[in-house]
Design a protein around this motif. Structure first.
Motif, mmCIF file in Angstrom:
data_model
loop_
_atom_site.group_PDB
_atom_site.id
_atom_site.type_symbol
_atom_site.label_atom_id
_atom_site.label_comp_id
_atom_site.label_asym_id
_atom_site.label_seq_id
_atom_site.Cartn_x
_atom_site.Cartn_y
_atom_site.Cartn_z
ATOM 1 N N VAL A 196 40.982 43.510 31.979
ATOM 2 C CA VAL A 196 40.531 43.032 30.679
ATOM 3 C C VAL A 196 39.441 43.974 30.216
ATOM 4 C CG1 VAL A 196 39.423 41.154 29.434
ATOM 5 C CG2 VAL A 196 41.038 40.639 31.271
ATOM 6 N N GLN A 255 47.315 46.706 38.599
ATOM 7 C CA GLN A 255 46.237 45.725 38.490
ATOM 8 C C GLN A 255 46.025 45.331 37.030
ATOM 9 O OE1 GLN A 255 42.486 47.238 39.694
ATOM 10 N NE2 GLN A 255 41.366 45.356 39.328
ATOM 11 N N GLN A 256 45.827 44.025 36.831
ATOM 12 C CA GLN A 256 45.513 43.558 35.476
ATOM 13 C C GLN A 256 44.066 43.880 35.152
ATOM 14 O OE1 GLN A 256 46.741 39.429 36.193
ATOM 15 N NE2 GLN A 256 48.187 39.654 34.525
ATOM 16 N N SER A 308 36.705 44.837 33.006
ATOM 17 C CA SER A 308 36.738 43.966 34.181
ATOM 18 C C SER A 308 36.739 44.728 35.490
ATOM 19 C CB SER A 308 37.953 43.031 34.122
ATOM 20 O OG SER A 308 39.158 43.758 34.114
ATOM 21 N N SER A 309 36.855 46.061 35.459
ATOM 22 C CA SER A 309 36.747 46.842 36.694
ATOM 23 C C SER A 309 35.283 47.108 37.049
ATOM 24 C CB SER A 309 37.478 48.183 36.541
ATOM 25 O OG SER A 309 38.871 47.985 36.437
#
Lengths: 332, 135
Positions: free
Chosen positions: B5, B2-3, B26-27
């Motif tokens: 940020v 998963q990407q 971002s998670s």
């Protein structure tokens, strides 16, 4: 920051008449008079499909008018809006419709020329009052009303009938939640205005798992969206106060100096005598005593208060955890 | 894979598994200020349980936060408390007579409820924030 640029788009969206309501509304002529001619005048301009979301902060607002004619007289006006959620057009005489409380003064000296582009004074407060209305929604129409305020002459502005290109324009900039038509890939670090969908403002947004960043305009679908503000954490401070009820004290106070010069967004939690932290203001009680904690915010300090009522001979300690955010409450 | 940020705080590593080490990750959802605005209300004198409603038009129930300020008092106070005016160690606090009882939201409205025990009408400005969806 967002912007909106609109223009009068129909013959029934501009016009003028005598401010006292006498005579006829002039909505089909080739000119809009501003100032005084046969009496003090009122001129109005309606803008359709104003894509400004409710709750944004208006930064600038003006009309750009196109003047035609000569003269060098001073024209003195007041700029209002119509206090309406979704302004209807001027096919019926609009002069008696309710105007905004906010207004600004506008005085100018007649410029000469044909289709001479001329800006009004900034009327940010007027626009703000309109978009703050409970019934305002992006895409609604709004109207601006300009009343004579002591002129001795009138000046001509182009109407929609004489020139659709040189009809009045509305130019607004704002900050805060803005309807976004931009496209950006999920998890992207770079603002990326799309080449296929016109966008007024580049947007940085990170969609939640399973949500489509390219299609969704629902803020709930995003981890982060630059069209919506966030709380900007500044500092966390511990303020401990205590008093000895055995000496007759029932209250104590303390403070933290934030020195920000404005009223900041704050959250405070309090622990009484080492108990759990509770969200403040807080009220609790024991077998024979009640206790409470609260705080106020000034432009320089957070002031905390703790007190008890009832029977107690104990030392009471209130530990306040104060979280300050650099979000200006903009209260005056 | 998963990407993600993420922006670490000063002195913290970008490979930390502790969310407290990040400015942004971002998670983890950030509270977005979906709506903020100021409304000004007039509290009738000697009247409790005064409710004022504002339509938010969101179609869901948002999490609210609010701060109130009387026009003549240079301080801001919160729901569930009085506007503390005076304080004494042996007396506790006293108020201006204005109490911000609560803020409540439903799918359509934000409601602000006040008491005004003073003999004068009071002008109160309320800055409110709507953050995310409650249900």
């Amino acid at each position: 920051m967002g912007s909106f640029n609109g223009q009068v788009a129909a013959g029934n969206d501009d016009g003028y008449g005598l401010l006292d309501g006498s005579g006829s509304w002039q909505g089909t002529l080739n000119t809009i008079l501003l100032g005084k001619s046969g009496g003090a005048l009122v001129s109005m301009f309606r803008f359709q499909n104003v894509t400004i979301a409710p709750g944004v902060t208006i930064l600038t607002a003006k009309l750009t008018l196109y003047f035609s004619g000569g003269g060098s007289n001073n024209i003195t006006c007041k700029i209002y809006g119509l206090a309406e959620d979704n302004a209807s057009d001027f096919s019926s005489d609009p002069r008696s419709r309710t105007k905004t409380t906010a207004n600004v003064n506008w005085s100018f000296t007649e410029p000469g020329g044909i289709n001479y582009e001329f800006d009004t004074a900034d009327f940010t407060s007027v626009l703000q009052e309109i978009v703050n209305r409970g019934g305002w929604a992006s895409g609604n129409a709004l109207a601006i009303r300009i009343e004579d305020n002591g002129s001795t002459f009138a000046h001509d502005a182009n109407s929609y009938e004489v020139s659709t290109v040189h009809a009045a324009k509305l130019v607004v900039t704002y900050s805060g939640s803005s309807p976004s038509s931009s496209v950006s890939p999920s998890s992207s670090l770079s603002p990326s205005p799309s080449a296929s969908i016109p966008s007024e403002t580049p947007v940085l947004k990170v969609a939640k798992r399973g949500k489509n960043a390219l299609e969704s305009h629902d803020p709930r679908d995003f981890i982060f969206h630059s069209g919506y503000g966030t709380l900007k954490y500044y500092t966390k401070q511990l303020i401990s106060i205590s008093f000895d009820a055995n000496t007759g004290d029932i209250s104590a106070t303390g403070n933290y100096t934030h020195g920000l010069g404005y009223y900041p967004f704050c959250e405070v939690f309090v622990s009484v005598n080492g108990g759990n932290y509770e969200y403040c203001p807080f009220f609790g009680s024991g077998a024979s005593v009640a206790y409470s904690a609260t705080f106020i915010i000034t432009t320089t300090q957070i002031k905390v208060y703790g007190e008890i009522s009832g029977v107690s001979t104990d030392v009471w300690t209130f530990d306040f955890l104060v979280f300050v955010y650099k979000n200006n409450l903009q209260l005056s | 894979m998963q990407q993600v940020v993420k922006v670490a705080k000063i002195g913290k590593r970008g490979d930390s598994s502790n969310p407290n080490d990040y400015i942004f990750h971002s998670s983890y959802n950030t509270f977005k200020i979906i709506r903020e605005n100021t409304v000004t209300v007039t509290l009738a004198a000697s009247t409790n349980n005064q409710t004022f409603q504002v339509s938010h038009g969101l179609g869901f129930i948002p999490l609210p936060a609010a701060f109130a300020k009387e026009s003549t008092v240079a301080q801001v106070f919160l729901p569930n408390t009085v506007n503390v005016n005076l304080w004494g160690a042996g007396l506790g606090w006293t108020s201006t007579g204005v109490k911000f009882n609560y803020i409540a939201t439903d799918a359509t409205y934000i409601s602000f409820n006040f008491d005004n025990s003073s003999a004068s009408a009071k002008t109160v400005s309320i800055r409110y924030f709507l953050l995310e969806q409650v249900n």
